[in-house]
Design a protein around this motif. Structure first.
Motif, short mmCIF file in Angstrom:
data_model
loop_
_atom_site.label_atom_id
_atom_site.label_comp_id
_atom_site.label_asym_id
_atom_site.label_seq_id
_atom_site.Cartn_x
_atom_site.Cartn_y
_atom_site.Cartn_z
N PRO A 29 -44.66 30.01 24.84
CA PRO A 29 -45.45 29.13 25.72
C PRO A 29 -45.42 27.67 25.29
N TRP A 30 -45.41 27.40 23.99
CA TRP A 30 -45.39 26.01 23.55
C TRP A 30 -44.07 25.34 23.93
N LEU A 31 -42.97 26.11 23.91
CA LEU A 31 -41.68 25.53 24.29
C LEU A 31 -41.61 25.31 25.79
N GLU A 46 -43.17 19.10 30.08
CA GLU A 46 -43.51 17.70 29.81
C GLU A 46 -42.26 16.84 29.74
N ASN A 47 -41.19 17.32 29.13
CA ASN A 47 -39.95 16.56 29.09
C ASN A 47 -39.37 16.35 30.48
N ASP A 48 -39.51 17.35 31.34
CA ASP A 48 -39.05 17.21 32.72
C ASP A 48 -39.85 16.11 33.43
#
Length: 119
Positions: free
Chosen positions: A95-97, A103-105
């Motif tokens: 889930p953290w990944l 967020e990076n998207d």
């Protein structure tokens, strides 16, 4: 885990197949008397598989999830077919990944909007 068919594999002709992609799978019993479809012919090192997805073969032929982390460096495990099945969505393994990728998207889209466009 998946209980896709009621009869045990020894009563059926041939190797069982995934109901989604049609590829052969190993249908193995769990200690809870359920069935899990495992990727055939694959036994990666357990430390490369997330703890909740490590299926360890027991001496009685059943498999059980091995959530001990970190495992013995030489320990091998089995992988559930749904993780490798191209016809099923990949579950959220970390889930953290997934949150980081989301967020990076968002950051990529914001940055793209802010860049001056050549033209």
């Amino acid at each position: 885990m998946g209980d896709y068919q009621d009869e045990p594999p020894r009563l059926r002709a041939g190797q069982p197949h995934c109901p989604y992609c049609g590829l052969p799978v190993d249908r193995v019993a769990t200690p809870e008397h359920d069935w899990v479809l495992l990727e055939p012919g694959m036994a990666p090192l357990a430390h490369v598989v997330p703890p909740q997805h490590r299926w360890i073969e027991r001496s009685d032929g059943r498999v059980t999830v091995y959530g001990v982390s970190p495992p013995d460096p030489a320990q091998r495990c089995r992988v559930e077919h749904r993780l490798a099945c191209a016809a099923q969505p990949l579950p959220d393994l970390w889930p953290w990944l997934t949150a980081l990728r989301t967020e990076n998207d968002r950051r990529t889209r914001r940055t793209a909007r802010d860049w001056p466009h050549a033209g």
